[in-house]
Design an enzyme around this catalytic site. Sequence first.
Site, PDB file in Angstrom:
ATOM      1  CE  LYS A  16      35.508 -60.610 -42.970  1.00 57.74           C
ATOM      2  NZ  LYS A  16      34.446 -60.340 -41.971  1.00 57.74           N
TER       3      LYS A  16
ATOM      4  CG  ASP B 241      36.671 -59.913 -38.321  1.00 59.08           C
ATOM      5  OD1 ASP B 241      37.109 -59.418 -37.262  1.00 59.08           O
ATOM      6  OD2 ASP B 241      36.003 -59.269 -39.152  1.00 59.08           O
TER       7      ASP B 241
ATOM      8  CE  LYS C  24      34.785 -56.425 -36.609  1.00 54.40           C
ATOM      9  NZ  LYS C  24      34.563 -57.492 -37.615  1.00 54.40           N
TER      10      LYS C  24
ATOM     11  CG  ASP D 137      32.491 -61.475 -22.511  1.00 54.48           C
ATOM     12  OD1 ASP D 137      32.348 -61.174 -21.304  1.00 54.48           O
ATOM     13  OD2 ASP D 137      31.655 -62.115 -23.165  1.00 54.48           O
TER      14      ASP D 137
ATOM     15  CB  THR E 159      35.079 -49.426 -42.017  1.00 52.97           C
ATOM     16  OG1 THR E 159      34.589 -50.767 -42.129  1.00 52.97           O
ATOM     17  CG2 THR E 159      36.588 -49.451 -41.829  1.00 52.97           C
TER      18      THR E 159
ATOM     19  NE  ARG F 236      29.137 -56.315 -48.745  1.00 53.33           N
ATOM     20  CZ  ARG F 236      28.521 -55.521 -47.882  1.00 53.33           C
ATOM     21  NH1 ARG F 236      27.205 -55.428 -47.879  1.00 53.33           N
ATOM     22  NH2 ARG F 236      29.220 -54.834 -46.999  1.00 53.33           N
TER      23      ARG F 236
END
Length: 232
Positions: A31, A58, A60, A63, A117, A205
């Site tokens: 990603k 990614d 997102k 607009d 999330t 992570r």
Amino acid sequence: MAQLIVAMDLPSTDKALSMSSVLAGSVKWLKIGLELFILGGPVLVDKLKGMGYNIFLDLKFYDIPNTVERAVKAAASIEADMLTLHCQGGRKMCEGAKSAIANMQKKPLLFGVTVLTSFAAGEMPGINEEPRTFATSLAGNAHNWGLNGVVCSGQEVAGIKASYPDLLALCPGIRPAGQASNDQSRVVTPGQAVSSGADFIVVGRPITNNPNPARAASEILCEMEKAKNKIQ
């Protein structure tokens, strides 16, 4: 079988390329989010594609429809394999994104973001519904507008899959048991996400901050495989 996507949320392109070399052969998907794309741009996408990875870009998109349509077409032109756009952008925006790639031979998967999330109940500005209810409602829109899938918490995926079984589900906010949730609020383990019906899970992570990233990825893949075997 659900697929693992490793989030390259790293502070430089050099670190991303180094991590990608370490993970080569362990995972198929990476990603690239906002920070890394700003730093590396299409050149980085091309390098990672050249290493054999599928790329989840990614960004997102959210607009006016024309802007998103053009952005999706541009992202497809650099051979991103998967893109995100916010379902709250509405029908015209989402259908415009789909039409932008309609005539392309190689189309990226389009995933609609439902509820981030990082949001807990009561934290979404101007929205009184619980995250689970709101996410399922937005997933219904994504389904009706012809998107390939949705981004949702592992806590919502079972309900979304029950209502829209042909809609792919991508789950971020994944944390192996015992690990800190950091800035995520609605977290589940890799096994829980797979058991609930996730098609893709995103882990950052817990892998990239691990002293042995390849081993950490392998352990998550083993947990995913065990969960899949239990539901067969």
